[in-house]
Write a protein that holds these residues in place. Structure first.
Motif, short mmCIF file in Angstrom:
data_model
loop_
_atom_site.label_atom_id
_atom_site.label_comp_id
_atom_site.label_asym_id
_atom_site.label_seq_id
_atom_site.Cartn_x
_atom_site.Cartn_y
_atom_site.Cartn_z
N ARG B 214 0.85 -1.19 0.00
CA ARG B 214 0.00 0.00 0.00
C ARG B 214 0.89 1.25 0.00
O ARG B 214 1.75 1.40 0.87
N PHE B 215 0.66 2.07 -0.99
CA PHE B 215 1.47 3.28 -1.13
C PHE B 215 0.56 4.48 -1.40
O PHE B 215 -0.46 4.35 -2.07
N SER B 216 1.00 5.62 -0.92
CA SER B 216 0.40 6.89 -1.36
C SER B 216 1.50 7.59 -2.13
O SER B 216 2.54 7.95 -1.57
N LEU B 217 1.28 7.74 -3.43
CA LEU B 217 2.35 8.23 -4.29
C LEU B 217 1.91 9.47 -5.05
O LEU B 217 0.73 9.62 -5.39
N PRO B 218 2.86 10.32 -5.40
CA PRO B 218 2.50 11.43 -6.29
C PRO B 218 2.30 10.88 -7.70
O PRO B 218 2.87 9.86 -8.07
N ARG B 258 4.71 -0.66 -18.74
CA ARG B 258 3.52 -0.51 -17.90
C ARG B 258 3.72 -1.26 -16.59
O ARG B 258 4.20 -2.40 -16.60
N VAL B 259 3.34 -0.64 -15.51
CA VAL B 259 3.42 -1.30 -14.21
C VAL B 259 2.21 -2.20 -14.02
O VAL B 259 1.10 -1.81 -14.40
N TYR B 260 2.42 -3.39 -13.51
CA TYR B 260 1.28 -4.23 -13.15
C TYR B 260 1.52 -4.76 -11.74
O TYR B 260 2.66 -4.76 -11.26
N GLY B 261 0.48 -5.20 -11.10
CA GLY B 261 0.68 -5.76 -9.77
C GLY B 261 -0.58 -5.73 -8.94
O GLY B 261 -1.65 -5.34 -9.42
N GLY B 262 -0.44 -6.15 -7.70
CA GLY B 262 -1.61 -6.18 -6.82
C GLY B 262 -1.20 -6.57 -5.41
O GLY B 262 -0.04 -6.91 -5.14
N PHE B 263 -2.17 -6.52 -4.55
CA PHE B 263 -1.94 -6.77 -3.13
C PHE B 263 -3.17 -7.50 -2.59
O PHE B 263 -4.29 -7.00 -2.72
N ASN B 323 2.24 -6.36 11.05
CA ASN B 323 2.02 -5.02 10.50
C ASN B 323 0.75 -4.36 11.00
O ASN B 323 0.29 -3.39 10.42
N GLN B 324 0.19 -4.91 12.05
CA GLN B 324 -1.08 -4.39 12.55
C GLN B 324 -0.93 -2.95 13.08
O GLN B 324 0.12 -2.58 13.60
N GLY B 325 -2.00 -2.19 12.93
CA GLY B 325 -2.05 -0.87 13.55
C GLY B 325 -1.23 0.19 12.86
O GLY B 325 -0.91 1.22 13.44
N THR B 326 -0.87 -0.03 11.62
CA THR B 326 -0.14 1.00 10.87
C THR B 326 -0.77 1.18 9.49
O THR B 326 -1.33 0.24 8.94
N ASN B 327 -0.67 2.37 9.01
CA ASN B 327 -1.21 2.65 7.67
C ASN B 327 -0.08 2.85 6.67
O ASN B 327 -0.29 3.27 5.55
N ARG B 328 1.12 2.58 7.09
CA ARG B 328 2.30 2.73 6.23
C ARG B 328 2.44 1.51 5.32
O ARG B 328 1.76 0.50 5.53
N PRO B 329 3.36 1.57 4.37
CA PRO B 329 3.65 0.36 3.59
C PRO B 329 4.05 -0.78 4.53
O PRO B 329 4.76 -0.56 5.52
N LEU B 330 3.61 -2.00 4.20
CA LEU B 330 3.86 -3.13 5.10
C LEU B 330 5.31 -3.58 5.00
O LEU B 330 5.96 -3.44 3.97
N ARG B 331 5.79 -4.16 6.10
CA ARG B 331 7.14 -4.74 6.08
C ARG B 331 7.01 -6.23 5.80
O ARG B 331 6.20 -6.93 6.41
N HIS B 332 7.80 -6.73 4.87
CA HIS B 332 7.64 -8.12 4.43
C HIS B 332 8.53 -9.06 5.24
O HIS B 332 9.53 -8.64 5.83
N PHE B 333 8.13 -10.35 5.23
CA PHE B 333 9.01 -11.35 5.83
C PHE B 333 9.64 -12.22 4.74
O PHE B 333 10.53 -13.01 5.00
N TYR B 334 9.15 -12.05 3.51
CA TYR B 334 9.75 -12.82 2.41
C TYR B 334 9.64 -12.02 1.12
O TYR B 334 8.61 -11.39 0.85
#
Lengths: 164, 414
Positions: B214-218, B258-263, B323-334
């Motif tokens: 999850r990102f908020s980007l210009p 072109r960028v592709y992807g999802g979450f 990553n609970q309780g944050t609205n920032r980009p998530l930190r991955h474990f893999y």
């Protein structure tokens, strides 16, 4: 999802088939085809832009205004044509009262068409120099003549004998 | 106030601005002008088109070839990589938008700017199949959403788009526990300066999941060349860069990146995460570089074929509880990636109904382009600019009487 996709492709195929059918040659009394209208619009844009030597800045303001009013006028014209068709085909069956109403609405359409033209003219005066505005009305007339020329050329090619 | 709440607030404000058309400046509406009797008559009797944007439905399939995953050289990462095996993915996307309200008003000091406001409903359904060769049962991820967007074109130069795309995602592996609501949104301002023909630029902000997190980007973009011209180049960060060649009204060829992807939420039934989470998150992204052929078969139907190499393919796994309780980009474990892999992308688009004439209206072309570039559902997979028709040499040929009968009057023949 697979079933959904199958249904979708069937619908898509049917739509494509209907598209091909819709583009088949038709008689004179049919309405304009979608692709035909697009072609005429594209031709008109090119024709008027060239004739008026519209700058990109002028074109950016001119076309939205022009299209908006032309569309209103086209719709008025279509309504008038529907009424004329009614008179042409059912004059014997209609009552005097109905015919009087249709005759009145014909004049009403003409008045409204002039009103729309005048409204558009006032707006265009503010964005186009007088020379270009005067040329616009000439270009509109010339465009019609160009269409007639194109039609007659096509007719001569497809029907050189001129017979039915 | 969180960013997503800010977006919602901006959306409400944008809508309010659209619904308060007479609040500022001199207005001269076609619908409420002095010639109101003409308009009343038209409304009453005609089948006049109400909208500039036509309802559009499109479906596309995107798939890559299988490649080995490469992860960091740690025991934990290698363990997961071995359990996943090789990776490819396939995606089916169904998108739809339809205008529900359109307003056209003449505004400005001399009432010569035709300002238009468009409110659209959008829908998106997506099936995303990441396929890992070593898993016995594959995860089928889905995304479904219904959203709204507002587009305001004003002053003959400016367009503002606000798109709100709430959606639900999940894993069909375990629908009940993996279902989750997410909210993507975009606010963009597009300017087409009258003094610089064939140029536009865009600035905005987007809440996106396209980059696998999850990102908020210009949003920053520009275009050189006319949208209805033979060539144009457009770069829109973080979405795409395209060089478009349109030899005629039917065909366009595009070189693109072109960028592709999802979450998505992912069921942890295969214990990819060693913690106690029953649901983890999966993110993927990549850069599709290739060529695309668009065929505009008719005003109502178009299709495209596209292929090339998908580069920078990356996947991530995130722990929900970590990553609970944050609205920032998530930190991955893999995290892992593959080498560049071929892809194929095909799709069809259908447009329905009548639309108001926008021939030659370059600002409306920008509305169309913006509406198609910012696709509903945040998948960067729109229907293409089928509404923008380049004029062709053969337009003058095969004009039929029925196409011009409305335009020609008896006196024109003298």
């Amino acid at each position: 999802m697979k079933r959904f996709l199958h249904i979708f492709w069937i619908v898509a195929t049917l739509l494509m088939a209907s598209e091909v059918y819709a583009q088949a040659p038709a008689g004179k009394n049919d309405g304009p085809s979608a692709s035909g209208t697009e072609k005429v619009q594209a031709l008109k844009v090119a024709f008027i832009t060239k004739r008026l030597s519209l700058t990109p800045a002028e074109a950016q303001v001119f076309w939205p205004i022009y299209n908006e009013y032309q569309e209103k006028r086209d719709n008025l014209r279509k309504q008038a044509q529907e009424d004329r068709k009614k008179v042409r085909e059912q004059a014997d069956k209609l009552t005097d009262e109905e015919l009087q109403k249709l005759a009145d609405s014909e004049i009403e359409f003409r008045k409204n068409d002039v009103a729309l033209q005048a409204e558009m003219h006032e707006k265009l005066k503010k964005i186009l120099p007088a020379r270009k505005l005067a040329l616009l009305y000439v270009a509109e007339e010339d465009f019609k003549k160009e269409l007639i020329r194109l039609l007659s050329e096509d007719n001569a090619t497809t029907n050189p004998g001129g017979s039915k | 106030m969180t960013i997503s709440y800010s977006f919602r607030l901006i959306g409400v404000l944008a809508l309010s601005i659209g619904f308060l058309p007479q609040a500022f400046g001199k207005t001269d509406s076609l619908a409420y002008s002095s010639a109101s009797h003409v308009n009343a008559l038209l409304r009453e009797r005609s089948r006049e088109a109400k909208h500039y944007i036509r309802p559009t439905l499109w479906i596309s399939n995107f798939g890559t070839a299988t490649q080995a995953l490469t992860s960091r050289n740690t025991v934990a990462a290698q363990n997961i990589t071995n359990r996943l095996g090789n990776y490819r993915f396939a995606q089916t996307n169904l998108g739809f938008y339809a205008p529900i309200y359109t307003q056209a008003k003449f505004k400005g000091n001399d009432t010569t700017h035709l300002n238009t406001f468009h409110l659209l409903v959008t829908a998106n359904l997506l099936n995303d199949k990441p396929q890992f060769s070593a898993l016995t049962e594959q995860h089928i991820l889905y995304k479904a959403g219904i959203g709204m967007r507002a587009i305001w074109a004003f002053g003959s130069e400016h367009v503002i788009l606000y798109d709100a795309s709430p959606f639900v995602t999940g894993d069909r592996y375990n629908k009940a526990t993996t279902r989750r609501f997410l909210f993507a949104s975009t606010l963009v301002w597009n300017c087409t300066p009258r003094s610089v023909p064939g140029f536009s630029f865009r600035l905005g902000i987007t809440r996106t999941f396209l980059l696998g997190n999850r990102f908020s980007l210009p949003m920053v973009g520009f275009r050189i060349g006319r949208l209805d011209g033979k060539f144009y180049f457009s770069a829109q960060f973080p979405r795409n860069a395209v060089l478009v060649y349109q030899p005629n009204p039917k065909i366009s060829v595009t070189a693109f990146t072109r960028v592709y992807g999802g979450f998505y939420n992912l069921s942890n039934s295969d214990s990819l995460y060693f913690g106690t989470d029953s649901v983890i998150q999966f993110g993927r992204t990549g850069l599709a570089n290739g060529l695309r052929l668009d065929v505009r078969a008719s005003k109502n139907f178009s299709f495209f074929l596209s292929g090339g190499m998908a580069a920078n393919n990356k996947i991530w796994l995130y722990s929900s509880s970590f990553n609970q309780g944050t609205n920032r980009p998530l930190r991955h474990f893999y995290d892992a990636k593959t080498v560049s892999t071929p892809f194929i992308h095909v799709g069809v688009s259908f447009r329905f109904g009548k639309a108001k004439n926008s021939a030659g209206n370059t600002l409306m072309y920008d509305v169309f382009d913006l509406n198609n570039t910012i696709d509903p559902g945040d998948n960067n997979d729109g229907p293409g600019n089928g509404e923008i028709r380049r004029s062709g040499k053969n337009d003058a040929k095969k004009i039929q009487y029925r196409d011009v009968s409305d335009l020609i009057e008896e006196t024109d023949l003298y």
